[in-house]
Design a protein around this motif. Structure first.
Motif, short mmCIF file in Angstrom:
data_model
loop_
_atom_site.label_atom_id
_atom_site.label_comp_id
_atom_site.label_asym_id
_atom_site.label_seq_id
_atom_site.Cartn_x
_atom_site.Cartn_y
_atom_site.Cartn_z
N PRO A 41 -4.55 -1.55 11.68
CA PRO A 41 -3.12 -1.70 11.37
C PRO A 41 -2.86 -2.17 9.94
CG PRO A 41 -3.75 -3.12 13.23
CD PRO A 41 -4.95 -2.35 12.81
N ILE A 42 -3.73 -3.02 9.42
CA ILE A 42 -3.55 -3.49 8.04
C ILE A 42 -3.74 -2.31 7.08
CG2 ILE A 42 -4.59 -4.91 6.22
CD1 ILE A 42 -5.04 -7.06 8.38
N SER A 43 -4.78 -1.52 7.31
CA SER A 43 -5.02 -0.34 6.48
C SER A 43 -3.87 0.65 6.59
CB SER A 43 -6.35 0.31 6.87
OG SER A 43 -6.59 1.44 6.10
N PHE A 44 -3.35 0.82 7.80
CA PHE A 44 -2.24 1.74 8.02
C PHE A 44 -0.99 1.32 7.25
CE2 PHE A 44 1.34 3.47 10.40
CZ PHE A 44 0.98 4.81 10.47
N LEU A 45 -0.73 0.01 7.23
CA LEU A 45 0.46 -0.49 6.55
C LEU A 45 0.35 -0.48 5.03
CD1 LEU A 45 1.34 -3.57 8.79
CD2 LEU A 45 2.60 -1.41 8.62
N LYS A 101 -1.86 3.83 0.96
CA LYS A 101 -0.94 4.94 0.69
C LYS A 101 -1.37 6.24 1.36
CE LYS A 101 0.29 2.95 -3.72
NZ LYS A 101 0.09 2.96 -5.14
N LYS A 102 -2.67 6.40 1.55
CA LYS A 102 -3.19 7.63 2.17
C LYS A 102 -3.17 7.57 3.68
CE LYS A 102 -6.54 7.82 -1.54
NZ LYS A 102 -7.95 7.70 -1.83
N GLY A 103 -2.76 6.47 4.26
CA GLY A 103 -2.85 6.30 5.70
C GLY A 103 -4.14 5.59 6.05
N ALA A 104 -4.43 5.52 7.33
CA ALA A 104 -5.63 4.81 7.77
C ALA A 104 -6.50 5.73 8.60
CB ALA A 104 -5.22 3.59 8.58
N GLU A 105 -7.79 5.50 8.50
CA GLU A 105 -8.74 6.22 9.34
C GLU A 105 -9.24 5.25 10.39
OE1 GLU A 105 -11.77 8.17 7.09
OE2 GLU A 105 -10.33 8.94 5.63
N ILE A 106 -9.29 5.70 11.63
CA ILE A 106 -9.66 4.83 12.75
C ILE A 106 -11.09 4.30 12.63
CG2 ILE A 106 -10.43 6.66 14.31
CD1 ILE A 106 -8.33 3.61 15.34
N GLY A 123 -16.70 -3.42 5.40
CA GLY A 123 -15.75 -3.36 4.30
C GLY A 123 -14.32 -3.36 4.83
N GLY A 124 -13.38 -3.42 3.92
CA GLY A 124 -11.97 -3.40 4.30
C GLY A 124 -11.37 -4.78 4.43
N MET A 125 -10.06 -4.80 4.65
CA MET A 125 -9.30 -6.05 4.73
C MET A 125 -8.99 -6.35 6.17
SD MET A 125 -7.69 -8.58 3.49
CE MET A 125 -6.57 -8.95 2.17
N PRO A 126 -9.23 -7.55 6.61
CA PRO A 126 -9.98 -8.67 6.02
C PRO A 126 -11.48 -8.54 6.29
CG PRO A 126 -8.97 -9.37 8.07
CD PRO A 126 -8.57 -7.94 7.86
N SER A 127 -12.25 -9.33 5.60
CA SER A 127 -13.70 -9.31 5.77
C SER A 127 -14.09 -9.98 7.09
CB SER A 127 -14.36 -10.05 4.61
OG SER A 127 -15.69 -10.36 4.90
N THR A 152 -10.09 -10.50 -2.57
CA THR A 152 -8.93 -10.68 -1.71
C THR A 152 -9.26 -10.44 -0.24
OG1 THR A 152 -8.27 -8.40 -2.18
CG2 THR A 152 -7.21 -10.14 -3.48
N GLU A 153 -10.19 -9.51 0.02
CA GLU A 153 -10.60 -9.22 1.40
C GLU A 153 -11.40 -10.39 1.96
OE1 GLU A 153 -10.87 -4.36 0.83
OE2 GLU A 153 -12.69 -5.58 0.67
N VAL A 154 -12.21 -11.03 1.11
CA VAL A 154 -12.97 -12.21 1.54
C VAL A 154 -12.01 -13.36 1.83
CG1 VAL A 154 -14.66 -13.95 0.80
CG2 VAL A 154 -15.10 -11.52 0.40
N ILE A 155 -11.02 -13.56 0.98
CA ILE A 155 -10.03 -14.62 1.20
C ILE A 155 -9.26 -14.35 2.49
CG2 ILE A 155 -7.89 -15.65 0.31
CD1 ILE A 155 -9.14 -15.23 -2.53
#
Length: 171
Positions: free
Chosen positions: A21-25, A28-33, A40-44, A150-153
């Motif tokens: 959901p974070i990636s989706f929001l 800009k390209k949308g999110a991949e399931i 990787g990705g937000m959050p770590s 920022t992902e680690v935080i």
């Protein structure tokens, strides 16, 4: 029950689940399931796990405990590694992916030229046949390995929140 261990696992699963959901929001390209099952990705999730472990150990044994000291040192190493070595590996994976695709496209062009000028068909030549760009997609290089600061935080904050919630639920 080993609350610090349970809390760390809950933090990992929760963090992996909220990545989509974070990636989706925010993407800009949308999110991949598949971001739910990848690194990787937000959050770590690594940062969330070690932070929730450290926080749960603080609740259970106090801040001056050697358990907290050990977990903190390993937690810092994990977070530093996710931003350093693993992040660089992911960036190198992207570069390798670009180079491999370009190389395979050039090979496919050579194959097409070879097929149009030779009586021997493409399928009869095993050396040329092994380089197929469609096959490349099955051995795709992982692109999401490491984390931005920022992902680690975000993972640190998520892990702390998970530890507090687990403490309220299980105590």
């Amino acid at each position: 029950m080993n609350l610090p261990l349970v809390t760390a696992f809950i933090a990992i699963f929760f963090t992996q689940l909220i990545k989509y959901p974070i990636s989706f929001l925010f993407n800009k390209k949308g999110a991949e399931i598949d971001i739910v099952t990848s690194t990787g990705g937000m959050p770590s999730s690594h940062s969330a796990a070690v932070t929730s472990l450290i926080t749960a150990l603080i609740f259970e044994y106090g801040f001056s405990s050697p358990h907290v000291a050990i977990a903190t040192i390993f937690g810092v190493i994990v977070m530093f590694d996710s931003m350093g070595v693993r992040r660089q590996s992911g960036e190198q994976g992207i570069v390798l992916d670009i180079l491999a695709k370009k190389h395979l496209q050039e090979l496919n062009q050579q194959v097409n030229q070879y097929n149009s000028t030779s009586e021997e068909s493409y399928k009869e030549n095993p050396v040329l046949n092994q380089y197929d760009i469609e096959d490349y997609e099955h051995m795709i290089i992982k692109k999401y390995l490491g984390h931005k600061p920022t992902e680690v935080i975000g993972g640190i904050m998520t892990g702390g929140i998970v530890a507090f919630v687990c403490r309220m639920i299980f105590n």
